[in-house]
Design a protein around this motif. Structure first.
Motif, PDB file in Angstrom:
ATOM      1  N   ASP A  16       0.821  -1.211   0.000  1.00  0.00           N
ATOM      2  CA  ASP A  16       0.000   0.000   0.000  1.00  0.00           C
ATOM      3  C   ASP A  16       0.860   1.268   0.000  1.00  0.00           C
ATOM      4  O   ASP A  16       0.421   2.320  -0.466  1.00  0.00           O
ATOM      5  CB  ASP A  16      -0.934   0.014   1.212  1.00  0.00           C
ATOM      6  CG  ASP A  16      -2.105  -0.950   1.036  1.00  0.00           C
ATOM      7  OD1 ASP A  16      -2.379  -1.336  -0.123  1.00  0.00           O
ATOM      8  OD2 ASP A  16      -2.712  -1.332   2.047  1.00  0.00           O
ATOM      9  N   LEU A  17       2.091   1.168   0.525  1.00  0.00           N
ATOM     10  CA  LEU A  17       2.996   2.317   0.470  1.00  0.00           C
ATOM     11  C   LEU A  17       3.340   2.645  -0.980  1.00  0.00           C
ATOM     12  O   LEU A  17       3.384   3.809  -1.381  1.00  0.00           O
ATOM     13  CB  LEU A  17       4.273   2.025   1.260  1.00  0.00           C
ATOM     14  CG  LEU A  17       4.102   1.823   2.773  1.00  0.00           C
ATOM     15  CD1 LEU A  17       5.441   1.456   3.400  1.00  0.00           C
ATOM     16  CD2 LEU A  17       3.537   3.078   3.420  1.00  0.00           C
ATOM     17  N   ALA A  18       3.586   1.594  -1.770  1.00  0.00           N
ATOM     18  CA  ALA A  18       3.861   1.802  -3.192  1.00  0.00           C
ATOM     19  C   ALA A  18       2.614   2.324  -3.904  1.00  0.00           C
ATOM     20  O   ALA A  18       2.699   3.210  -4.762  1.00  0.00           O
ATOM     21  CB  ALA A  18       4.333   0.501  -3.830  1.00  0.00           C
ATOM     22  N   TRP A  19       1.457   1.786  -3.548  1.00  0.00           N
ATOM     23  CA  TRP A  19       0.214   2.209  -4.198  1.00  0.00           C
ATOM     24  C   TRP A  19      -0.059   3.696  -3.986  1.00  0.00           C
ATOM     25  O   TRP A  19      -0.494   4.403  -4.894  1.00  0.00           O
ATOM     26  CB  TRP A  19      -0.959   1.375  -3.687  1.00  0.00           C
ATOM     27  CG  TRP A  19      -2.295   1.873  -4.138  1.00  0.00           C
ATOM     28  CD1 TRP A  19      -3.306   2.339  -3.366  1.00  0.00           C
ATOM     29  CD2 TRP A  19      -2.768   1.969  -5.485  1.00  0.00           C
ATOM     30  NE1 TRP A  19      -4.379   2.714  -4.128  1.00  0.00           N
ATOM     31  CE2 TRP A  19      -4.077   2.497  -5.441  1.00  0.00           C
ATOM     32  CE3 TRP A  19      -2.207   1.651  -6.728  1.00  0.00           C
ATOM     33  CZ2 TRP A  19      -4.834   2.724  -6.590  1.00  0.00           C
ATOM     34  CZ3 TRP A  19      -2.956   1.877  -7.870  1.00  0.00           C
ATOM     35  CH2 TRP A  19      -4.250   2.403  -7.801  1.00  0.00           C
ATOM     36  N   LYS A  20       0.232   4.189  -2.780  1.00  0.00           N
ATOM     37  CA  LYS A  20       0.022   5.610  -2.510  1.00  0.00           C
ATOM     38  C   LYS A  20       0.866   6.474  -3.434  1.00  0.00           C
ATOM     39  O   LYS A  20       0.424   7.523  -3.907  1.00  0.00           O
ATOM     40  CB  LYS A  20       0.351   5.910  -1.047  1.00  0.00           C
ATOM     41  CG  LYS A  20      -0.659   5.329  -0.060  1.00  0.00           C
ATOM     42  CD  LYS A  20      -0.240   5.591   1.374  1.00  0.00           C
ATOM     43  CE  LYS A  20      -1.230   4.959   2.353  1.00  0.00           C
ATOM     44  NZ  LYS A  20      -0.798   5.136   3.764  1.00  0.00           N
ATOM     45  N   ARG A  21       2.091   6.036  -3.694  1.00  0.00           N
ATOM     46  CA  ARG A  21       2.970   6.803  -4.579  1.00  0.00           C
ATOM     47  C   ARG A  21       2.518   6.683  -6.035  1.00  0.00           C
ATOM     48  O   ARG A  21       2.608   7.633  -6.806  1.00  0.00           O
ATOM     49  CB  ARG A  21       4.411   6.324  -4.413  1.00  0.00           C
ATOM     50  CG  ARG A  21       4.987   6.684  -3.044  1.00  0.00           C
ATOM     51  CD  ARG A  21       6.295   5.996  -2.751  1.00  0.00           C
ATOM     52  NE  ARG A  21       6.826   6.439  -1.452  1.00  0.00           N
ATOM     53  CZ  ARG A  21       7.755   5.792  -0.770  1.00  0.00           C
ATOM     54  NH1 ARG A  21       8.269   4.668  -1.258  1.00  0.00           N
ATOM     55  NH2 ARG A  21       8.182   6.254   0.386  1.00  0.00           N
ATOM     56  N   ILE A  22       2.030   5.520  -6.403  1.00  0.00           N
ATOM     57  CA  ILE A  22       1.568   5.302  -7.775  1.00  0.00           C
ATOM     58  C   ILE A  22       0.341   6.156  -8.070  1.00  0.00           C
ATOM     59  O   ILE A  22       0.273   6.829  -9.104  1.00  0.00           O
ATOM     60  CB  ILE A  22       1.265   3.805  -7.995  1.00  0.00           C
ATOM     61  CG1 ILE A  22       2.570   2.995  -8.018  1.00  0.00           C
ATOM     62  CG2 ILE A  22       0.492   3.592  -9.305  1.00  0.00           C
ATOM     63  CD1 ILE A  22       2.361   1.493  -8.005  1.00  0.00           C
ATOM     64  N   GLN A  23      -0.630   6.149  -7.163  1.00  0.00           N
ATOM     65  CA  GLN A  23      -1.881   6.839  -7.461  1.00  0.00           C
ATOM     66  C   GLN A  23      -1.754   8.357  -7.400  1.00  0.00           C
ATOM     67  O   GLN A  23      -2.640   9.069  -7.870  1.00  0.00           O
ATOM     68  CB  GLN A  23      -2.987   6.362  -6.521  1.00  0.00           C
ATOM     69  CG  GLN A  23      -2.787   6.741  -5.067  1.00  0.00           C
ATOM     70  CD  GLN A  23      -3.958   6.289  -4.201  1.00  0.00           C
ATOM     71  OE1 GLN A  23      -3.866   6.231  -2.997  1.00  0.00           O
ATOM     72  NE2 GLN A  23      -5.073   5.968  -4.810  1.00  0.00           N
ATOM     73  N   ARG A  24      -0.637   8.860  -6.861  1.00  0.00           N
ATOM     74  CA  ARG A  24      -0.414  10.302  -6.840  1.00  0.00           C
ATOM     75  C   ARG A  24       0.337  10.790  -8.081  1.00  0.00           C
ATOM     76  O   ARG A  24       0.520  11.996  -8.250  1.00  0.00           O
ATOM     77  CB  ARG A  24       0.395  10.700  -5.598  1.00  0.00           C
ATOM     78  CG  ARG A  24      -0.348  10.596  -4.292  1.00  0.00           C
ATOM     79  CD  ARG A  24       0.354  11.391  -3.197  1.00  0.00           C
ATOM     80  NE  ARG A  24       1.719  10.922  -2.961  1.00  0.00           N
ATOM     81  CZ  ARG A  24       2.069  10.103  -1.978  1.00  0.00           C
ATOM     82  NH1 ARG A  24       1.142   9.635  -1.149  1.00  0.00           N
ATOM     83  NH2 ARG A  24       3.322   9.756  -1.824  1.00  0.00           N
ATOM     84  N   SER A  25       0.748   9.886  -8.946  1.00  0.00           N
ATOM     85  CA  SER A  25       1.614  10.252 -10.069  1.00  0.00           C
ATOM     86  C   SER A  25       0.907  10.109 -11.412  1.00  0.00           C
ATOM     87  O   SER A  25       0.148   9.164 -11.638  1.00  0.00           O
ATOM     88  CB  SER A  25       2.867   9.370 -10.075  1.00  0.00           C
ATOM     89  OG  SER A  25       3.675   9.660 -11.194  1.00  0.00           O
TER      90      SER A  25
END
Length: 278
Positions: free
Chosen positions: A140-149
């Motif tokens: 989910d840490l990676a997902w947060k960065r993905i969905q903000r980009s």
């Protein structure tokens, strides 16, 4: 550039060869003479990796930090077979005991650092699919960065701050296995596809550790997984692929020509017909 499975296996082998010993550490090339002097004769407490970064812990709160970059190698030899192990080529750093010698050549990073610096480096990296049970490997840490980009998912997968250890081969093959459009912006990607990617990486990278090859083609994945479950020692001589380095060749699924384009500094490979999801 070596991907995460290579560094994981290297850390394991360094740990097996040197943990509990106090190797002579030198810099035959001379560029690491100061750093080598700081750890020479200190006990090796262990070796580990996170993504594409390698860490060797020595007594006295001293850590060797290595990033192999594009051309780096770290070769370990058993002296029973290596003989006197003469220095060959530009060896940045050498570990030597009565039983083993390990030579580091051409790294992008080779430095002696503090525990605090190791923590700082790890804090900059995304979750590592080879360590899914580690609290720092929360997808989910990676997902947060993905969905903000708004960057393409193929570019984000190469960003070590998003996901640690995944490189060009795994990104091309996993995006194809899931039929995901590599140019889908991160903030337009459906979460279920990200979780499917994470699960793929968690499944495939350990097969790379076990076989020293990147295994992604379905039949080969099944065969290797079965043999490993049966306790067999699997060594592959060839790497099969769906799209990687197959530009201009027909897709194994639909027959369309495999395409290529530089994304995040490396040649991405994909099938424009099959990969429309995400």
């Amino acid at each position: 550039m070596p991907e995460g499975h290579t560094l994981y296996a290297l850390a394991r082998d360094l740990d097996d060869a040197f943990r509990g010993t106090s190797p002579a550490v030198t810099s035959p090339q001379g560029k690491f003479a100061g750093g080598a002097a700081l750890i020479c004769g200190h006990e090796v407490l262990g070796a580990t990796s996170w993504g594409k970064h390698l860490f060797v812990e020595f007594s006295g709160d001293r850590w060797l930090w290595v990033h192999l970059g594009l051309i780096g190698t770290f070769r370990i030899d058993n002296l029973a077979y290596a003989g006197d192990a003469p220095v060959v080529g530009q060896v940045r750093c050498r570990f030597a005991t009565d039983s083993h010698v390990a030579d580091l050549r051409g790294p992008m990073v080779c430095d002696v650092v503090t525990p605090e610096k190791v923590d700082e480096i790890l804090s900059r990296l995304g979750p590592d699919p080879l360590r899914p049970s580690d609290v720092r490997s929360d997808p989910d840490l990676a997902w947060k960065r993905i969905q903000r980009s708004g960057k393409p998912i193929a570019e984000l997968l190469m960003d070590q701050a998003v996901l640690a250890g995944v490189g060009n081969v795994y990104r091309s093959e996993v995006l194809f296995r899931l039929r995901v459009n590599p140019f889908r912006p991160g903030n337009k990607l459906q979460r279920k596809y990200w979780r499917a990617m994470w699960d793929e990486f968690v499944t495939l990278l350990p097969l790379g550790v076990a076989t020293s090859k990147i295994v992604t083609v379905h039949d080969q994945v099944e065969d290797v997984a079965r043999l490993l479950d049966e306790g067999e020692d699997v060594r592959l001589t060839e790497r099969e692929s769906y799209v990687y380095r197959r530009a201009g060749e027909p897709c194994h699924v639909c027959g369309s020509r495999i395409r290529t384009q530089v994304v995040a500094g490396r040649n991405l490979f994909w099938c424009g017909n099959c990969q429309r999801r995400g």
